[in-house]
Motif scaffolding. Structure first.
Motif, PDB file in Angstrom:
ATOM      1  N   UNK A 163       0.678  -1.104  -0.388  1.00  0.00           N
ATOM      2  CA  UNK A 163      -0.437   0.137  -0.110  1.00  0.00           C
ATOM      3  C   UNK A 163       1.238   1.745   0.194  1.00  0.00           C
ATOM      4  N   UNK A 164       1.594   1.151   1.189  1.00  0.00           N
ATOM      5  CA  UNK A 164       2.525   2.459   1.008  1.00  0.00           C
ATOM      6  C   UNK A 164       3.806   2.468  -0.625  1.00  0.00           C
ATOM      7  N   UNK A 165       3.735   1.485  -1.137  1.00  0.00           N
ATOM      8  CA  UNK A 165       4.612   1.555  -2.042  1.00  0.00           C
ATOM      9  C   UNK A 165       3.730   1.695  -3.211  1.00  0.00           C
ATOM     10  N   UNK A 166       2.653   2.096  -3.206  1.00  0.00           N
ATOM     11  CA  UNK A 166       1.868   2.253  -4.646  1.00  0.00           C
ATOM     12  C   UNK A 166       1.092   3.460  -4.433  1.00  0.00           C
ATOM     13  N   UNK A 167       1.567   3.918  -3.096  1.00  0.00           N
ATOM     14  CA  UNK A 167       1.367   5.648  -2.967  1.00  0.00           C
ATOM     15  C   UNK A 167       2.139   6.311  -3.251  1.00  0.00           C
ATOM     16  N   UNK A 168       3.346   5.247  -3.392  1.00  0.00           N
ATOM     17  CA  UNK A 168       4.514   6.675  -3.776  1.00  0.00           C
ATOM     18  C   UNK A 168       5.495   6.257  -5.473  1.00  0.00           C
ATOM     19  N   UNK A 169       4.896   5.077  -5.640  1.00  0.00           N
ATOM     20  CA  UNK A 169       4.841   5.504  -7.306  1.00  0.00           C
ATOM     21  C   UNK A 169       3.947   6.018  -8.210  1.00  0.00           C
ATOM     22  N   UNK A 170       2.630   5.871  -7.406  1.00  0.00           N
ATOM     23  CA  UNK A 170       1.933   6.744  -8.364  1.00  0.00           C
ATOM     24  C   UNK A 170       2.048   8.596  -8.282  1.00  0.00           C
ATOM     25  N   UNK A 171       2.516   8.759  -7.383  1.00  0.00           N
ATOM     26  CA  UNK A 171       3.032  10.260  -6.729  1.00  0.00           C
ATOM     27  C   UNK A 171       4.182  10.610  -8.089  1.00  0.00           C
ATOM     28  N   UNK A 172       5.128   9.931  -8.189  1.00  0.00           N
ATOM     29  CA  UNK A 172       6.408   9.719  -9.426  1.00  0.00           C
ATOM     30  C   UNK A 172       6.523   8.969 -10.227  1.00  0.00           C
ATOM     31  N   UNK A 173       6.409   9.068 -11.710  1.00  0.00           N
ATOM     32  CA  UNK A 173       6.440   8.104 -12.069  1.00  0.00           C
ATOM     33  C   UNK A 173       8.803   7.503 -11.739  1.00  0.00           C
ATOM     34  N   UNK A 174       9.184   9.091 -11.397  1.00  0.00           N
ATOM     35  CA  UNK A 174      11.139   8.555 -10.974  1.00  0.00           C
ATOM     36  C   UNK A 174      10.682   7.901  -9.765  1.00  0.00           C
ATOM     37  N   UNK A 175      10.047   7.742  -8.867  1.00  0.00           N
ATOM     38  CA  UNK A 175      10.216   6.684  -7.327  1.00  0.00           C
ATOM     39  C   UNK A 175      10.470   5.585  -8.363  1.00  0.00           C
ATOM     40  N   UNK A 176       9.294   5.146  -9.185  1.00  0.00           N
ATOM     41  CA  UNK A 176       8.435   3.794  -9.523  1.00  0.00           C
ATOM     42  C   UNK A 176       9.955   2.924 -10.427  1.00  0.00           C
ATOM     43  N   UNK A 177      11.267   4.256 -11.333  1.00  0.00           N
ATOM     44  CA  UNK A 177      12.411   4.333 -11.874  1.00  0.00           C
ATOM     45  C   UNK A 177      13.176   3.942 -10.790  1.00  0.00           C
ATOM     46  N   UNK A 178      13.611   4.700  -9.769  1.00  0.00           N
ATOM     47  CA  UNK A 178      13.846   4.130  -8.530  1.00  0.00           C
ATOM     48  C   UNK A 178      13.995   2.828  -7.977  1.00  0.00           C
ATOM     49  N   UNK A 179      12.564   2.636  -7.616  1.00  0.00           N
ATOM     50  CA  UNK A 179      12.368   0.926  -6.902  1.00  0.00           C
ATOM     51  C   UNK A 179      12.978  -0.223  -7.920  1.00  0.00           C
ATOM     52  N   UNK A 180      13.081   0.228  -9.167  1.00  0.00           N
ATOM     53  CA  UNK A 180      13.175  -0.889  -9.966  1.00  0.00           C
ATOM     54  C   UNK A 180      14.984  -0.709 -10.078  1.00  0.00           C
TER      55      UNK A 180
END
Length: 493
Positions: free
Chosen positions: A443-460
């Motif tokens: 749930x927390x990860x979803x909130x962070x990734x939705x807020x910014x595409x850059x955060x999704x890239x960082x997670x990968x």
């Protein structure tokens, strides 16, 4: 009676033995208080007679002595006080207590001495009643009913020792019988306690005893229907809040008693408007700020956790019913975030259950407040909170909820959390065996990734892709669906 401050020493051949007895009693009371931290515990209190010295250690008389003392008291004479004193000691024996109440007119005799003109006999008579109230036999409490109207009346008297004995006696018999409790309520125990506090506000031993008695009443099964409405309609709530601040000379004990009373009130329902109006949240929060600061500096009094626990529960309960728009005015400028974090860190290893309570309050505090979430970032408390994510016993779950509150508020907060290392921390929590922790992490990860595409890239880049893929094959259905949604809709697109 257990005290947190120094105990008066008395001269006499058995002074050391008496002091050891007092110490054992204080330690027993401390253990009872500590047991209340994690569950509601109805206990009884036996008030130590301060004027007993060397005869304190004598062997308690037996049942035959009770009978003979009763017969002595039936006849007038100059030795009534001595006989009553001996009787009070004899009544420490549970079997002697049953023997006494079965004697014909025994309680009538005791009540007569309680209401007589001889002040010394009155004191000894109430001590006999106090010993009876401490009985493990529930039938003894009902036998004490003829004395309760007089015990309540004496609460408004001027004698501190007498009032204290009356209060503990009443508090001891409350839990033993519904009949006793109903009779006490009908006789006006609530207004009597309010009047007692008003008259004896300066006497903290009496204030402590009154808190104990009220707490016993509040533990009855139907307290929410029968006791609490009477308490809220009286002056007790405002008096309760006024005695929460510990006295530096007397100690924490009175504040502890009344904090548990307030906890009972805040746990009874979800509507705390009256308590909020009287400033209960601000008062309890202010105390937690002081106690959190003292704990952080290592200057906290012995037993401070016994006060911190009910205060945390009170604040958490009050926050849950406080409207979001009223939070700022209710707190009145209090800065609670840092002290709560300090309490989490301070009790993490010694009292993890209390650390979890503090984290729960922090969650309730930040769930509706952008300002307080911002304070966690501004005060650089997030890195220390993330260090707690590997801990179990519910602490990591509460801490992650707090971080989720922060992420939920603003895109800027999500970016800052990512900069502080929350993504790598989530990659670790997603591998945990605790399914609740994994679900919350998603749930927390979803909130962070939705807020910014850059955060999704960082997670990968930090290896998060393989973690989510592993969840799709190894976890339960709901968790698999959440992980698949994140992958398909926000990471692989």
């Amino acid at each position: 009676m257990w005290r947190l401050n120094k105990v008066r020493h008395k001269a006499g051949g058995h002074a050391n033995s008496l002091e050891e007895l007092r110490m054992r009693k204080r330690e027993k009371e401390r253990a009872l208080r500590q047991a209340r931290r994690d569950r509601q515990l109805v206990s009884k209190r036996l008030l130590l007679h301060e004027d007993e010295e060397q005869d304190t250690m004598e062997i308690t008389p037996g049942e035959q002595d009770v009978v003979s003392l009763f017969h002595k008291l039936q006849h007038s004479g100059t030795e009534k006080e001595a006989s009553l004193r001996a009787l009070s000691k004899a009544l420490r024996n549970p079997s002697s207590q049953l023997t006494f109440i079965k004697l014909e007119n025994s309680m009538h005799l005791l009540v007569g001495l309680l209401t007589g003109s001889d002040a010394r006999c009155r004191l000894q008579a109430v001590r006999c009643l106090h010993e009876l109230s401490h009985s493990p036999h529930t039938s003894v409490a009902s036998a004490c009913l003829p004395a309760t109207p007089y015990l309540l009346t004496y609460l408004s008297g001027q004698s501190t020792k007498f009032a204290e004995l009356c209060l503990y006696t009443l508090g001891n018999i409350c839990p033993d019988s519904e009949v006793v409790k109903e009779r006490l309520l009908a006789q006006g125990i609530i207004p009597a306690l309010a009047s007692c506090i008003q008259n004896q506000r300066h006497n903290l031993a009496v204030v402590e005893a009154a808190g104990f008695t009220l707490f016993q009443l509040l533990q009855s099964k139907d307290a929410a229907q029968k006791v609490i409405p009477m308490v809220l309609a009286s002056s007790l709530p405002s008096q309760l809040l006024s005695v929460l601040t510990p006295d530096p000379d007397f100690g924490l004990a009175p504040a502890i008693e009344w904090a548990w009373c307030l906890h009972s009130l805040t746990s009874s329902s979800e509507d705390h408007r009256e308590l909020l109006t009287q400033g209960a949240l601000r008062q309890c929060g202010s105390l937690l700020v002081s106690l959190g600061g003292a704990v952080a500096e290592g200057n906290a009094d012995q037993g401070v956790e016994l006060l911190v626990c009910p205060l945390l529960r009170c604040v958490g309960n009050l926050l849950s019913s406080c409207p979001a728009e009223a939070l700022r005015s209710q707190l009145g400028g209090l800065h609670l975030v840092a002290p709560l974090c300090e309490l989490v860190f301070a009790f993490l290893h010694t009292l993890p259950a209390l650390a979890r309570e503090a984290a729960w309050v922090l969650n309730n505090l930040t769930v509706h407040s952008t300002e307080l979430c911002s304070a966690l970032l501004t005060l650089n408390l997030v890195p220390r909170l993330m260090e707690l994510l590997p801990f179990s016993q519910g602490i990591n779950t509460m801490v992650l909820r707090v971080l989720g509150n922060v992420a939920h508020k603003k895109k800027e907060f999500c970016i800052r959390l990512a900069e502080l290392g929350l993504l790598s921390a989530l990659a670790a929590t997603l591998k945990m065996a605790d399914q609740d922790m994994v679900t919350l992490s998603l749930e927390v990860l979803f909130m962070m990734i939705v807020s910014s595409p850059e955060i999704a890239e960082q997670f990968v880049r930090q290896g998060g892709l393989s973690v989510l893929e592993a969840i799709q094959y190894n976890s339960e259905g709901e968790v698999r669906r959440r992980a698949a949604y994140l992958l398909e809709q926000h990471i692989l697109t």
